[in-house]
Write an enzyme that holds these catalytic residues in place. Structure first.
Site, short mmCIF file in Angstrom:
data_model
loop_
_atom_site.label_atom_id
_atom_site.label_comp_id
_atom_site.label_asym_id
_atom_site.label_seq_id
_atom_site.Cartn_x
_atom_site.Cartn_y
_atom_site.Cartn_z
N LYS A 83 0.82 -1.10 0.23
CA LYS A 83 0.04 0.01 0.10
C LYS A 83 0.90 1.28 -0.07
CE LYS A 83 -2.54 -0.87 3.59
NZ LYS A 83 -1.83 -2.35 4.26
N ARG A 132 -9.26 0.89 9.04
CA ARG A 132 -8.86 -0.46 9.30
C ARG A 132 -9.99 -0.98 10.17
NH1 ARG A 132 -3.32 0.42 8.92
NH2 ARG A 132 -1.91 -1.26 9.28
N ARG A 168 11.57 -5.80 4.84
CA ARG A 168 11.35 -4.44 4.36
C ARG A 168 12.54 -3.49 5.08
NH1 ARG A 168 5.66 -2.18 4.75
NH2 ARG A 168 5.54 -2.83 6.99
N ARG A 200 -0.66 -8.54 13.61
CA ARG A 200 -1.24 -7.73 12.62
C ARG A 200 -2.09 -8.39 11.74
NH1 ARG A 200 4.19 -4.85 10.67
NH2 ARG A 200 3.05 -3.79 9.26
N ARG A 209 11.25 -0.89 10.67
CA ARG A 209 10.27 -0.87 11.19
C ARG A 209 10.47 -1.66 12.71
NH1 ARG A 209 4.89 0.14 8.12
NH2 ARG A 209 4.08 -0.76 10.04
P1 AMP Z 1 1.07 0.57 8.79
O1 AMP Z 1 2.13 1.48 8.49
O2 AMP Z 1 -0.38 1.09 8.16
O3 AMP Z 1 1.15 -0.94 8.76
O4 AMP Z 1 0.49 0.84 10.47
C1 AMP Z 1 1.35 0.28 11.41
C2 AMP Z 1 0.55 0.12 12.69
O5 AMP Z 1 -0.18 1.67 13.00
C3 AMP Z 1 -0.56 -0.62 12.76
O6 AMP Z 1 -0.12 -1.94 12.85
C4 AMP Z 1 -1.25 -0.03 14.01
O7 AMP Z 1 -0.86 -0.34 15.10
C5 AMP Z 1 -1.16 1.45 13.76
N1 AMP Z 1 -2.33 1.77 12.85
C6 AMP Z 1 -1.98 2.40 11.49
N2 AMP Z 1 -3.28 2.79 10.94
C7 AMP Z 1 -4.27 2.51 11.70
C8 AMP Z 1 -5.69 2.65 11.84
N3 AMP Z 1 -6.02 3.14 10.80
N4 AMP Z 1 -6.43 2.26 12.88
C9 AMP Z 1 -5.74 1.55 13.78
N5 AMP Z 1 -4.27 1.44 14.10
C10 AMP Z 1 -3.46 1.84 12.78
#
Ligand code: AMP
Length: 243
Positions: A30, A105, A150, A194, A183
């Protein structure tokens, strides 16, 4: 990452992308795709994960509240992310459209977003186009390697993968020579959590937008450029269809 496209720059000026949701499991690409679409269409990427990581780096209260949850692969509460997104969507650069990456999400977030956009449509100058949702799909075994391999440039945010797209020099960004970072939630244990959150909480969001018609599924297990082209085609077809 190349940024080639069959589309002329003129099209980037005239085509109005409107609000675009990029959906999909952790690691489907994404972020990479949002960056390419952002460059191609000249609209911002809004990544809730990036905004949260920025808050952690700056030591804000939001960042402090989110860090533990994020490191364990759990979702941050809806109210916190909805407020963040609401604030971001009030900025002027979203007028021609934007790419939401990693949001919504949960069904609660999707319902909040739908209601928020309905409210915005009534206010002057806001993009009145409805949301278009693109779901990127990749096999779970491939996702595990994508996540644990990554690496990200701390400066330009360019994304590499030690298995699939290694930098020329280990640990160093090809673009600007900055050290690459991993990360803290890109571990196998956090990935498992996740994916659990994804199946139980995010899958219903995909169903929700799937029912609305302005929705496409894209095979994300191909070259980055091929996936970008499919997303562009899907988006432009959906918009041409009068959506
Ligand atoms: P991402 O970078 O999109 O993979 O997000 C990393 C982490 O941020 C996720 O595993 C969640 O802990 C938190 N996070 C990101 N976006 C959301 C969201 N829309 N709702 C809840 N937690 C989020």
């Amino acid at each position: 990452m190349t940024q080639e496209s069959n589309h002329s720059p003129a099209q980037a000026d005239t085509f109005l992308p409107g609000p675009v949701l990029l959906l999909g499991a952790p690691g489907v690409g994404k972020g990479t795709q949002a960056q390419l679409l952002m460059a191609g269409y000249g609209i911002p990427q809004i990544s809730t994960g990036d905004i949260l990581r920025d808050n952690i780096a700056r030591g804000t209260d939001l960042g402090k509240a989110a860090k533990g949850l994020m490191d364990n692969g759990q979702l941050v509460p809806d109210d916190m992310v909805n407020d963040m997104v609401g604030a971001r969507l009030s900025q002027r650069d979203v007028q021609r459209g934007y790419i939401l990456d990693g949001y919504p999400r949960t069904l609660g977030q999707a319902e909040w977003l739908d209601a928020h956009l309905e409210g915005l449509e009534e206010s002057a100058g806001a993009v009145a186009l409805p949301l278009v949702a693109i779901n990127i799909k990749v096999d779970e075994q491939v996702l595990l390697k994508r996540i644990t391999g990554r690496r990200i440039c701390g400066k330009c945010k360019h994304i590499y993968n030690v298995y699939f797209k290694a930098p020329q020099q280990e640990g160093i960004c090809d673009v600007d020579g900055t050290a690459l970072q991993q990360r803290s939630d890109d571990t196998e244990a956090a990935f498992t959590e996740r994916m659990k959150a994804y199946h139980s909480l995010t899958a219903p969001v995909i169903e929700h937008y799937g029912k609305q018609g302005r929705f496409r599924e894209i095979d994300g297990d191909r070259d980055v450029e091929a996936v970008t082209e499919s997303i562009r085609e899907a988006l432009e077809q959906l918009r041409q269809a009068g959506n």
